[in-house]
Structures are given as structure tokens and as C-alpha cells.
Design an enzyme around this catalytic site. Sequence first.
Site, PDB file in Angstrom:
ATOM      1  N   ARG A   1    -103.971 -22.837 -15.781  1.00  0.00           N
ATOM      2  CA  ARG A   1    -105.125 -23.806 -16.154  1.00  0.00           C
ATOM      3  C   ARG A   1    -104.913 -24.350 -17.487  1.00  0.00           C
ATOM      4  O   ARG A   1    -105.649 -25.353 -17.722  1.00  0.00           O
ATOM      5  CB  ARG A   1    -106.574 -22.754 -16.471  1.00  0.00           C
TER       6      ARG A   1
ATOM      7  N   ASN B   1     -82.233 -45.552 -47.095  1.00  0.00           N
ATOM      8  CA  ASN B   1     -81.503 -44.247 -47.028  1.00  0.00           C
ATOM      9  C   ASN B   1     -80.714 -44.164 -45.837  1.00  0.00           C
ATOM     10  O   ASN B   1     -79.951 -43.339 -45.892  1.00  0.00           O
ATOM     11  CB  ASN B   1     -82.454 -43.125 -47.151  1.00  0.00           C
ATOM     12  N   TYR B   2     -80.805 -45.077 -44.830  1.00  0.00           N
ATOM     13  CA  TYR B   2     -80.488 -44.879 -43.537  1.00  0.00           C
ATOM     14  C   TYR B   2     -79.597 -46.185 -43.033  1.00  0.00           C
ATOM     15  O   TYR B   2     -80.231 -47.328 -42.887  1.00  0.00           O
ATOM     16  CB  TYR B   2     -81.380 -44.463 -42.281  1.00  0.00           C
TER      17      TYR B   2
END
Length: 450
Positions: A16, A370-371
Site C-alpha cells: 500500500r 570551488n568546482y
Amino acid sequence: MSQITAIILAAGLGTRMKSALPKVMHPVAHRPMIRHLITTLETATQGDDLRIVAVIGPDMPTLEAAVAPHPFVLQHDRRGTGHAVQMALPELPDSGTVLILMGDAPLLRPETVRRLIETRQTKGAALLVGAFRPVNPTGFGRIIQAADGSITRIVEEKDLAPDQKAIPLCNGGIYAVDAARLPGLLARLTPNNAQGEFYLTDIVEHAVSDGALVLPLDIAADEIHGVNSRADLAFVESIAQARYRAAAMAGGATLLDPASVYFAADTKIGQDVTIGPNVVFGPGVTVADRVTIHAFSHIEGTSIASGAIIGPFARLRPGAQIGDGVHVGNFVEVKNAVLGAGAKANHLTYLGDADIGAGANIGAGTITCNYDGINKHRTIVGAGAFIGSNSALVAPVVIGDGALIGAGSTITRDVPADALAVVRGELVQKEGAAERFRETRRAAKAKKKD
């Protein structure tokens, strides 16, 4: 020291729920239901020799991981609750108390578990049945008692006589059993019913026929509430949140609008903390004393030191460490970053993979870049540094103590301590050019209409 063995029945598919996730893995306050139960058992049995065994179904790797380091057994053929307990028999000791619990009942309290154990032992009962008194007992099995209060049998709803339907005491599906008696009781279970299943409730009748003492133990209805649907899950979540809110306020925190604050199961809140409306805590948050968290802030995986001010509309992500007296203002996002004591980032800023020194000021619109699309890099801002508004700090980069970064700068190289760094294009001005531009656009628009 008592020998306590807890069998958690968790093999149900929970159809269910309409989910690929095992039912007992659905979270309440960001923690799987079965982990709530395991934590409750561990808390309640400190000082005892506790063994937990989960009965799970095949192909449930997430559930296997969730019960670790406790062992599990597989119920390949789901033939009822009695059959599930039979699967755990090889893991059971010859003495002590065996607790049998449903994995989808995360609201059970440690003190209730303790009462189950101690009541069975002190009363000398072969079997103790957790019972509750719902407002409406319809749908639950009723506990039939003798004049002395002992249980004579449990009757399922469909088998009730008309005069039995008014019985308020219902079976909660929780049992404390004498370990020495349990194997014999289980061996006498038969699947003589329409479903062809082995019902655990039948051990009550067998124990009574042996002349053994079977007693009920009243438990608050909200502790026994199971989860069979998404609606049930939402109801259980509401009860859990009410408990966490009450605990936070009892511990010395002020919740300005308690009903709108949501905690995780492991949230730790200090004293004299003020929490505004619509604040949400994810897992792994610790808040020290005298912290203010303004409205609509979302916090997870974060430690916040004393005297800090957070929000409104702040987002603190995993790895954020907020120091004493730090200000993290509106629409500021912090991820895997350390903000030293007294640092301020008051608005519209992203600080990811960064170390911000004590007393540093981060201007509006500042971001740590930062990336690079492959790797994350760290930005270090020294103590007392001032980062002007709308600056981009391209990591890896170090801004020295006391350095000043002019507004609008993009910093790609280290800046020494106490240096001033400004990176801007030259301002070009052309007198009257704005008006000439507008005249040109108006003329073009008029020509287009003609």
C-alpha cells in the site's frame, strides 16, 4: 545483566506504500523506521546483554545495510508473522526474554521497552502482550481477559461476538516472551486459516492452554501506531515532530511557531536558542547555546557554535561549521566550509569548500568558485580579511589575513596578508551616447510601424 533478544519483523513489502523501498526503510524525521526501533532497543537495554535479529525478505540490500551490524535472517516465503519468528529461532538463546516487535512502529519509547522486560520478569509471565486502547477499536484484535486481568485469548475483529466489539483493549502486536518457552509455542502453530498463514497471536492460546501466565501491558496508542500507507507515514511523522518540538522547548529553546519547525531524529539543540518559523533541520545538526535561527532557514550536516545568528532564508549544507558569533544572513549558502569566530556573510553569498578566518567580512554577492567541472578546490580567507561585494574567488586561492578585496573583483591568484587587490575593467564613458542610443531605437521603432 539480563539476556534480551529482540526480533524485528521487517519482511513485509508494504504494497500500500506503492514504493520500491522496503516499508520499514521509509524515513520518519530523516531516519528509517527500523533504525528508530533499533535505537530505542539499544537505549532501553543499556547494561543488558542485547541481541537484535531482523527478519527481512529477499533482495532487500538497503534493509540489510540499515540493520547492520545486527544480524538478519531471510523469510523467503512470507507465510505470516508466526512463520517470520520461526525463521529467527536458530538465532535465539535458551533463556532470558525475547521481544517481538514490528519494524514499522517507530514511535515506541525506550521506557516502554524497559517496562515490557521488567514486567515480564517481575510478574513471572510466560508471555506479555503489548496492548493499547484506541479511541475507535474497530479493525483491531481484542484482548479477552479473565477476572484476574490475565489474558485468555486474542480475538480478531472478524471473529468477534457482538458483545465483544465494545472491548476497548486491543492487541498492539508487541510481545515479551520467556525464551525457554517460545520454541515450543511456535512449534504448535498451524496454517489452518483462510490465508494459510502462521499467526503469531496463536501463541497466546497455546500458552494459556499450558496453564502459563499471559498478561497485557497497557501502552499509549501513539507508540504502537504502525505504518501501512503514506497517510500513516505522515501521521507518524506528525507525532514524532511534536515530540521533538516539545523536547527542544523543555530543554530551553524558544520556538516562535513550533508547528512549522521540523527536526531530524538526531538534531541537538542547546539552551537559549531561538528558532523562527519554517525552519527545517536535516540530519546531523548540532546547535550550541544562545544561537538565533531566523525564519525559512534549512540546515543539515552542520555544527553551529554559541551566539551565532543564522538567516532568514539561509541554507547550511553538510560540512558547514559555524563558529562563535558568526552571522550567516539571508540567501547565504554554506557547504563544507568553516567560518571562524565572528565572521560575517550577511547576504546573497555562496561559500563552498572554504575556510573563512575569524572576523572576516564577506560582502554581498561573493561566491567561492570551488568546482572546475572535475574537482572541488578550497578557498582560504584569512582572519580579518574584507571581501568586497560581488567578488568571485576562484579556487584554489588564499586571501591573507587582513587583506582587502575590492568590490566586483575576480581573484584568481593568492593575495598576501594586508594587501589590497582590485580586478576591474577600465571605465569607459561617452558623453551623450545614452541619449543618442535611445533616439536611434525610437527612430527604428517608428520606421517599423510605418
